[in-house]
Design a protein around this motif. Structure first.
Motif, PDB file in Angstrom:
ATOM      1  N   ALA A 228       3.783   8.957   5.893  1.00 57.86           N
ATOM      2  CA  ALA A 228       3.479   8.119   4.731  1.00 57.86           C
ATOM      3  C   ALA A 228       4.250   6.807   4.834  1.00 57.86           C
ATOM      4  N   GLY A 229       3.519   5.709   4.741  1.00 53.61           N
ATOM      5  CA  GLY A 229       4.134   4.393   4.824  1.00 53.61           C
ATOM      6  C   GLY A 229       3.907   3.580   3.566  1.00 53.61           C
ATOM      7  N   CYS A 230       4.324   2.333   3.634  1.00 49.59           N
ATOM      8  CA  CYS A 230       4.085   1.394   2.544  1.00 49.59           C
ATOM      9  C   CYS A 230       3.729   0.053   3.189  1.00 49.59           C
ATOM     10  N   HIS A 231       2.563   0.021   3.818  1.00 52.37           N
ATOM     11  CA  HIS A 231       2.114  -1.171   4.531  1.00 52.37           C
ATOM     12  C   HIS A 231       2.180  -2.376   3.604  1.00 52.37           C
ATOM     13  N   THR A 232       2.722  -3.471   4.121  1.00 55.69           N
ATOM     14  CA  THR A 232       2.983  -4.649   3.289  1.00 55.69           C
ATOM     15  C   THR A 232       2.207  -5.846   3.800  1.00 55.69           C
TER      16      THR A 232
ATOM     17  N   SER B 185       8.492   2.125   5.383  1.00 56.26           N
ATOM     18  CA  SER B 185       8.283   3.530   5.073  1.00 56.26           C
ATOM     19  C   SER B 185       7.852   3.692   3.622  1.00 56.26           C
ATOM     20  N   ALA B 186       7.310   4.856   3.305  1.00 60.54           N
ATOM     21  CA  ALA B 186       6.833   5.112   1.939  1.00 60.54           C
ATOM     22  C   ALA B 186       7.968   5.017   0.926  1.00 60.54           C
ATOM     23  N   ASN B 187       9.191   5.352   1.352  1.00 63.67           N
ATOM     24  CA  ASN B 187      10.326   5.327   0.429  1.00 63.67           C
ATOM     25  C   ASN B 187      11.145   4.045   0.531  1.00 63.67           C
ATOM     26  N   CYS B 188      10.567   2.996   1.085  1.00 66.11           N
ATOM     27  CA  CYS B 188      11.274   1.714   1.196  1.00 66.11           C
ATOM     28  C   CYS B 188      11.567   1.141  -0.189  1.00 66.11           C
ATOM     29  N   ASP B 189      12.531   0.234  -0.228  1.00 62.10           N
ATOM     30  CA  ASP B 189      12.756  -0.551  -1.438  1.00 62.10           C
ATOM     31  C   ASP B 189      11.948  -1.837  -1.284  1.00 62.10           C
TER      32      ASP B 189
ATOM     33  N   ALA C  24       5.667  14.007  -6.938  1.00 63.83           N
ATOM     34  CA  ALA C  24       5.222  12.959  -6.010  1.00 63.83           C
ATOM     35  C   ALA C  24       6.329  12.701  -5.006  1.00 63.83           C
ATOM     36  N   SER C  25       6.031  12.888  -3.726  1.00 65.57           N
ATOM     37  CA  SER C  25       7.019  12.658  -2.676  1.00 65.57           C
ATOM     38  C   SER C  25       6.692  11.389  -1.908  1.00 65.57           C
ATOM     39  N   PHE C  26       7.725  10.562  -1.706  1.00 64.67           N
ATOM     40  CA  PHE C  26       7.584   9.360  -0.893  1.00 64.67           C
ATOM     41  C   PHE C  26       8.228   9.550   0.480  1.00 64.67           C
ATOM     42  N   ASP C  27       8.485  10.789   0.845  1.00 65.54           N
ATOM     43  CA  ASP C  27       9.061  11.055   2.159  1.00 65.54           C
ATOM     44  C   ASP C  27       8.116  10.527   3.238  1.00 65.54           C
TER      45      ASP C  27
ATOM     46  N   GLU D  83       0.850  -1.182   0.000  1.00 69.87           N
ATOM     47  CA  GLU D  83       0.000   0.000   0.000  1.00 69.87           C
ATOM     48  C   GLU D  83       0.891   1.239   0.000  1.00 69.87           C
ATOM     49  N   GLN D  84       1.075   1.804  -1.177  1.00 67.41           N
ATOM     50  CA  GLN D  84       2.027   2.900  -1.352  1.00 67.41           C
ATOM     51  C   GLN D  84       1.375   4.254  -1.091  1.00 67.41           C
ATOM     52  N   GLU D  85       1.765   4.884   0.010  1.00 70.89           N
ATOM     53  CA  GLU D  85       1.306   6.239   0.296  1.00 70.89           C
ATOM     54  C   GLU D  85       2.302   7.250  -0.282  1.00 70.89           C
ATOM     55  N   TYR D  86       1.793   8.392  -0.718  1.00 67.38           N
ATOM     56  CA  TYR D  86       2.650   9.445  -1.266  1.00 67.38           C
ATOM     57  C   TYR D  86       1.950  10.784  -1.104  1.00 67.38           C
ATOM     58  N   THR D  87       2.706  11.867  -1.259  1.00 69.68           N
ATOM     59  CA  THR D  87       2.171  13.210  -1.107  1.00 69.68           C
ATOM     60  C   THR D  87       2.434  13.999  -2.384  1.00 69.68           C
ATOM     61  N   ILE D  88       1.427  14.703  -2.876  1.00 68.79           N
ATOM     62  CA  ILE D  88       1.588  15.545  -4.058  1.00 68.79           C
ATOM     63  C   ILE D  88       2.060  16.929  -3.614  1.00 68.79           C
ATOM     64  N   LEU D  89       3.184  17.365  -4.158  1.00 73.34           N
ATOM     65  CA  LEU D  89       3.771  18.655  -3.815  1.00 73.34           C
ATOM     66  C   LEU D  89       3.865  19.544  -5.047  1.00 73.34           C
ATOM     67  N   GLY D  90       3.916  20.855  -4.824  1.00 74.91           N
ATOM     68  CA  GLY D  90       4.307  21.760  -5.888  1.00 74.91           C
ATOM     69  C   GLY D  90       5.809  21.664  -6.078  1.00 74.91           C
TER      70      GLY D  90
END
Length: 389
Positions: free
Chosen positions: A266-270, A359-363, A252-255, A150-157
């Protein structure tokens, strides 16, 4: 003002939003060229992970005919000194095609080619985690490990400010945004819809999307994917998202914690299961895996973000639907636990479990490999075993 009406404040926000200059170029002009016939030739965009372990790079080559499989794709190379992957005095790196997708930007018969990176001596680059992940997956293929991420991300300018947020302040507090609808609740849905359709066209196993708790934050889900396919499909989906955002002029930020303070990270629940877990009585095997995970928490924290846990430390505080990074916990339907067993799984006594720590930026290669090593290969301790060829 028009007709005496006040200008909606959201319109002012949209005007002030920092977008890239290239997004203002005429797409109609571009389209007339994209509609030109390309003959028998095919454009193949090679994509790879750079030396940061997070960034993606790409370049395109022409093929004489449409490739039907990975074997039809030639190896290639690039300058690793410009991607944080080598020194200038010995900079050639090899691109080894690993997974192929349809290209949603140039369309058929063109391709996106996800590649592994090898150094000059043909050994994997430091951020090529696919090589060992694939080896580990092959060791347990008879157990049919399935993953869903489950990839979370944030839209930034382009100025790093969250999309749609007031230029000098904050939106209303969290509450109405999760799965929200309406211009005052959902920020950037056009990006989300375009990304979803592009993934479907490409053949990525995207299975859903929703607005997240923080405004301008979204999530898409990929899976179920078996074995190495999980990492391949998530990286492809990330690349497509970056390209879609490029067209819209946003980022798109994965921070894992893009905005400090009382805002969700923002995480990446697996989600993970095996053939045994999915069959009747599978809860027993789920509980056995959770017991193994409880004894190897530090190893997983190090594997779950590119900086060995430093990024996740900003997110895993024990607040905002997270566990504390220093503690392991598990529970049914508990979103504040390290490991969550969905309520339906507890009732059916079979299914899967969710690791909420990545985390959202995990590999994804690192995350899925770590789960296999601990849960199926029964490794212990803080260091991974070295499996020789």
């Amino acid at each position: 003002m028009y007709g005496g009406d006040k200008i909606d404040s959201r319109c002012l926000i949209a005007v002030k939003m920092a977008t890239s200059a290239s997004s203002t170029l005429s797409k109609a002009v571009k389209q007339q060229y994209m509609e030109l016939p390309q003959g028998e030739k095919v454009q193949a965009m090679y994509v790879w992970i750079d030396g940061t372990g997070e960034g993606l790079r790409c370049k395109t080559r022409t093929l004489d005919s449409e490739p039907k499989s990975i074997e039809d794709l030639p190896e290639w190379n690039f300058d690793g000194s410009s991607t944080y992957q080598s020194e200038g005095s010995n900079s050639d790196m090899y691109l080894i095609p690993a997974a192929m997708f349809r290209d949603p930007f140039r369309k058929d018969p063109n391709k996106l080619v996800l590649c592994e990176v090898l150094k000059y001596n043909r050994k994997p680059a430091e951020t090529n985690l696919r090589k060992t992940c694939n080896k580990v997956m092959e060791m347990v293929e008879n157990q049919c490990p399935w993953f869903g991420m489950e990839q979370e991300y944030t839209i930034l300018g382009t100025d790093g400010h969250p999309f749609g947020w007031p230029s000098n302040g904050f939106p209303g507090p969290q509450g109405p945004y999760y799965c929200g609808v309406g211009a005052d609740k959902a920020y950037g849905r056009d990006v989300v819809e375009a990304h979803y359709r592009a993934c479907l066209y490409a053949g990525v196993q995207i299975c859903g999307t929703n607005a997240e708790v923080m405004p301008a934050q979204w999530e898409f889900q990929v899976g179920p994917c078996e074995g190495i396919n999980m990492g391949d499909h998530l990286w492809a989906a990330r690349f497509i998202l970056h390209r879609v955002c490029e067209d819209f002029g946003v980022v798109a930020s994965f921070d894992p914690k893009p905005i400090p303070g009382n805002w969700n990270g923002a995480g990446c629940h697996t989600n993970f299961s095996t053939k045994e877990m999915r069959e009747d009585g599978g809860l027993k095997f789920i509980e056995e895996s959770i017991e193994k995970l409880s004894k190897r928490h530090n190893y997983h924290i190090r594997a779950y973000d590119p900086k060995g846990g430093l990024d996740n430390a900003r997110r895993l505080t024990g607040h905002h639907e997270t566990s504390n990074i220093h503690e392991f916990s598990a529970g049914v339907a508990n979103r504040g636990a390290s490991i969550r067993i969905p309520r339906t799984v507890g009732q059916d006594k079979k299914g899967y479990f969710e690791d909420r720590r990545p985390s959202a930026n995990c590999d994804p290669y690192a995350v899925t490999e770590a789960l296999i090593r601990t849960c199926l290969l029964s490794e212990e301790g803080d260091e991974p075993a070295d499996y020789k060829n």
